[in-house]
Design a protein around this motif. Structure first.
Motif, PDB file in Angstrom:
ATOM      1  N   ILE A  79       0.817  -1.235  -0.156  1.00  0.00           N
ATOM      2  CA  ILE A  79      -0.071   0.052  -0.129  1.00  0.00           C
ATOM      3  C   ILE A  79       0.746   1.304   0.078  1.00  0.00           C
ATOM      4  CG2 ILE A  79      -1.915   1.443   1.381  1.00  0.00           C
ATOM      5  CD1 ILE A  79      -2.701  -1.365   2.480  1.00  0.00           C
ATOM      6  N   GLU A  80       0.450   2.331  -0.682  1.00  0.00           N
ATOM      7  CA  GLU A  80       1.081   3.414  -0.864  1.00  0.00           C
ATOM      8  C   GLU A  80       0.240   4.466  -0.833  1.00  0.00           C
ATOM      9  OE1 GLU A  80       4.967   5.405  -3.328  1.00  0.00           O
ATOM     10  OE2 GLU A  80       3.847   3.735  -4.175  1.00  0.00           O
ATOM     11  N   ALA A  81       0.626   5.620  -0.133  1.00  0.00           N
ATOM     12  CA  ALA A  81      -0.179   6.937  -0.069  1.00  0.00           C
ATOM     13  C   ALA A  81       0.600   7.995   0.035  1.00  0.00           C
ATOM     14  CB  ALA A  81      -1.340   6.733   1.057  1.00  0.00           C
ATOM     15  N   GLY A  82       0.094   9.307  -0.436  1.00  0.00           N
ATOM     16  CA  GLY A  82       0.960  10.586  -0.340  1.00  0.00           C
ATOM     17  C   GLY A  82       0.517  11.243  -1.537  1.00  0.00           C
ATOM     18  N   ARG A  83       1.591  11.865  -2.264  1.00  0.00           N
ATOM     19  CA  ARG A  83       1.574  12.765  -3.396  1.00  0.00           C
ATOM     20  C   ARG A  83       2.670  11.988  -4.211  1.00  0.00           C
ATOM     21  NH1 ARG A  83      -1.088  17.184  -2.768  1.00  0.00           N
ATOM     22  NH2 ARG A  83       0.046  18.239  -4.423  1.00  0.00           N
ATOM     23  N   SER A  84       1.853  11.606  -5.498  1.00  0.00           N
ATOM     24  CA  SER A  84       2.488  10.957  -6.561  1.00  0.00           C
ATOM     25  C   SER A  84       1.672  11.135  -7.612  1.00  0.00           C
ATOM     26  CB  SER A  84       2.915   9.497  -6.279  1.00  0.00           C
ATOM     27  OG  SER A  84       3.417   8.912  -7.141  1.00  0.00           O
ATOM     28  N   GLN A  85       1.745   9.958  -8.859  1.00  0.00           N
ATOM     29  CA  GLN A  85       1.214  10.145  -9.925  1.00  0.00           C
ATOM     30  C   GLN A  85       0.638   8.757 -10.575  1.00  0.00           C
ATOM     31  OE1 GLN A  85       4.479  10.745  -9.918  1.00  0.00           O
ATOM     32  NE2 GLN A  85       4.193  12.952  -9.356  1.00  0.00           N
ATOM     33  N   ALA A  86      -0.412   8.674 -11.366  1.00  0.00           N
ATOM     34  CA  ALA A  86      -0.908   7.320 -11.670  1.00  0.00           C
ATOM     35  C   ALA A  86       0.019   6.746 -12.474  1.00  0.00           C
ATOM     36  CB  ALA A  86      -2.275   7.523 -12.489  1.00  0.00           C
ATOM     37  N   ASN A  87       0.840   7.525 -13.521  1.00  0.00           N
ATOM     38  CA  ASN A  87       1.436   6.874 -14.548  1.00  0.00           C
ATOM     39  C   ASN A  87       2.990   6.219 -14.147  1.00  0.00           C
ATOM     40  OD1 ASN A  87       2.765   9.319 -14.329  1.00  0.00           O
ATOM     41  ND2 ASN A  87       3.806   8.840 -16.294  1.00  0.00           N
ATOM     42  N   ILE A  88       3.186   6.592 -12.831  1.00  0.00           N
ATOM     43  CA  ILE A  88       4.559   5.671 -12.237  1.00  0.00           C
ATOM     44  C   ILE A  88       4.079   4.201 -11.724  1.00  0.00           C
ATOM     45  CG2 ILE A  88       5.839   7.806 -12.161  1.00  0.00           C
ATOM     46  CD1 ILE A  88       5.540   7.542  -9.206  1.00  0.00           C
ATOM     47  N   HIS A  89       2.798   4.230 -11.574  1.00  0.00           N
ATOM     48  CA  HIS A  89       2.261   2.792 -10.877  1.00  0.00           C
ATOM     49  C   HIS A  89       1.699   2.176 -11.747  1.00  0.00           C
ATOM     50  CE1 HIS A  89       2.358   5.847  -7.194  1.00  0.00           C
ATOM     51  NE2 HIS A  89       3.418   5.053  -7.207  1.00  0.00           N
TER      52      HIS A  89
END
Length: 458
Positions: A159-169
């Motif tokens: 599980i990962e949460a915070g500030r990031s982007q859909a396209n790297i996951h």
């Protein structure tokens, strides 16, 4: 910004010299022949594949990464103007192992900051809706990643949460960024044209979870805030407000993945898609029902759309199990399921040979080709603008982009990739009132990546 040691001068020299060489090979037309810049369109990015520990920080749970990626491109024929452009990205990041630092088992904090600079050849000379330089977009210093990752159930659930982007996951593969074209690297471009899929380095609030339901079989889903403020040119990623959010996008994937190389010929077979529950602009109509490109009124705001894709990559040959040498192929097919969209489907196919000449086991030779098919709404918009300019109704429905690229590890940590790209039937997004079709473009490119910990740790 940090100062690079003296050994980085070779990369800096390339960054300075290559655009000039390309410019001399493709003389620019008069300034008044250059197209106006196209509307802001999604550009993607990727984090460095290599993450090398730096002792003694690694022993204390801190893994640093820094890299520089540069991409030069010049069109020698076709497009709207013969020009060259250079764009680059500085990436500085760290992974903090919270088990070693604070005794929290399975936890890692990820943080990354980028600086992007330069110009897009598609913006200044091609006028099409997909750039030929992948590390273009969000041209500033940006907080790209700040997340907490937690592994549970013996690492079967992440599980990962915070500030990031859909396209790297989601919707990515290491094979895609062996190329420079933004039609494939970092992700197949269709998803950014037809949804609010968030893209690197423009970060927003998010959470994603991946569950390994069986060895090599997984289910993956996430939710990402959609906020127009985060995609503005002057946003730096440090504003954590959600005040102007318009909804969320929910990507998902189900599939088979041999990420650990447990089989002789590893591969990935994935079914995925997205539910876009956020606002977006109508591709054709304005807020009063007219054709927006002719009236100049704001586009009509719509809400909600969805799409689906199937993708795979497969290594076909591997003469030596202890070597990376071998032939691999990959493919992507995408279409929309609901909503008013810019493109109706996307097809992509690539082939990569790893290990070329004797002693060049990590060099790659690859070819990729993709076909973007415009929707009826996009065709109606482009025809309306063409006819208004006194042109003919002969707008192309398909834009086909292809690239031949060679990647060479010059020394550990420094990789170069000269490439040749061809754009067949470039769309007129950047010059909608051009009365004629944009000429097919032949583009010479050069991409290089300097991985700091590897290069300077030699």
């Amino acid at each position: 910004m940090f100062a690079l040691p003296h050994g980085a001068c070779r990369a800096g020299a390339l960054a300075l010299v290559l655009p000039a060489l390309l410019a001399s090979a493709a003389p620019a037309l008069a300034d008044d022949a250059a197209p106006p810049p196209p509307p802001t369109l999604p550009a993607t990015g990727q984090t460095p594949a290599a993450r090398q520990p730096l002792q003694p920080l690694a022993d204390k749970g801190v893994t640093l990464q820094w890299s520089y990626t540069g991409e030069a491109a010049g069109n020698v024929t076709g497009g709207l103007a013969r020009k060259s452009a250079y764009t680059g990205q500085v990436y500085v990041g760290a992974d903090l192992d919270m088990d070693r630092i604070a005794g929290i088992s399975g936890a890692t904090i990820h943080v990354a900051v980028t600086n992007r600079h330069g110009k897009s050849l598609s913006g200044i000379a091609l006028g099409n809706n997909t750039s030929v330089q992948e590390v273009w977009g969000t041209q500033n210093t940006h907080l790209a990643i700040l997340t907490w990752e937690q592994k549970l159930l013996n690492d079967r659930l992440v599980i990962e949460a915070g500030r990031s982007q859909a396209n790297i996951h989601f919707l990515n593969s290491p094979l895609y960024c062996l190329f420079q074209t933004n039609s494939t690297c970092g992700n197949p471009t269709f998803v950014f044209k037809n949804s609010n899929f968030t893209y690197f380095p423009a970060s927003s609030w998010m959470a994603q979870a991946k569950l390994w339901v069986a060895p090599r079989w997984f289910a993956h889903a996430g939710v990402y805030e959609v906020n127009p403020d985060r995609k503005r040119w002057n946003d730096d990623g440090f504003n954590f407000s959600s005040a102007n959010r318009t909804g969320v996008i929910v990507p998902w994937e189900l599939g088979y993945a041999d990420d650990k190389g447990e089989t002789r010929l590893p591969g990935h077979y994935i079914l995925g898609g997205w539910f876009d529950r956020a606002d977006y602009a109508d591709p054709l109509r304005d807020d009063a029902g007219g054709i927006a490109i002719l009236t100049g009124r704001p586009a009509r705001t719509l809400h909600g759309r969805s799409g689906i894709y199937a993708r795979f990559d497969q290594q076909l040959t591997r003469p030596d199990p202890q070597s990376r040498r071998g032939l691999s192929i990959f493919g992507v097919a995408m279409t929309n399921l609901s909503g008013q969209v810019e493109e109706s489907r996307y097809l992509d196919f690539g082939i990569v040979q790893t290990g070329t000449f004797k002693g060049r086991d990590t060099d790659t030779l690859g070819f990729v080709i993709n076909d973007q098919r415009f929707s009826d709404l996009a065709m109606a918009r482009m025809r309306a603008a063409r006819l208004a300019a006194g042109g003919e109704d002969n707008v192309h429905r398909h834009e086909v982009m292809m690239e031949l690229a060679y990647g060479a590890d010059v020394v550990p940590g420094l990789r170069i990739s000269p490439n040749v790209q061809y754009v067949l039937h470039p769309d007129n997004t950047g010059a909608p009132f051009n009365p004629t079709n944009t000429r097919d473009a032949l583009v010479f490119g050069f991409k290089f990546t300097l991985d700091g910990p590897t290069f300077f740790g030699r």
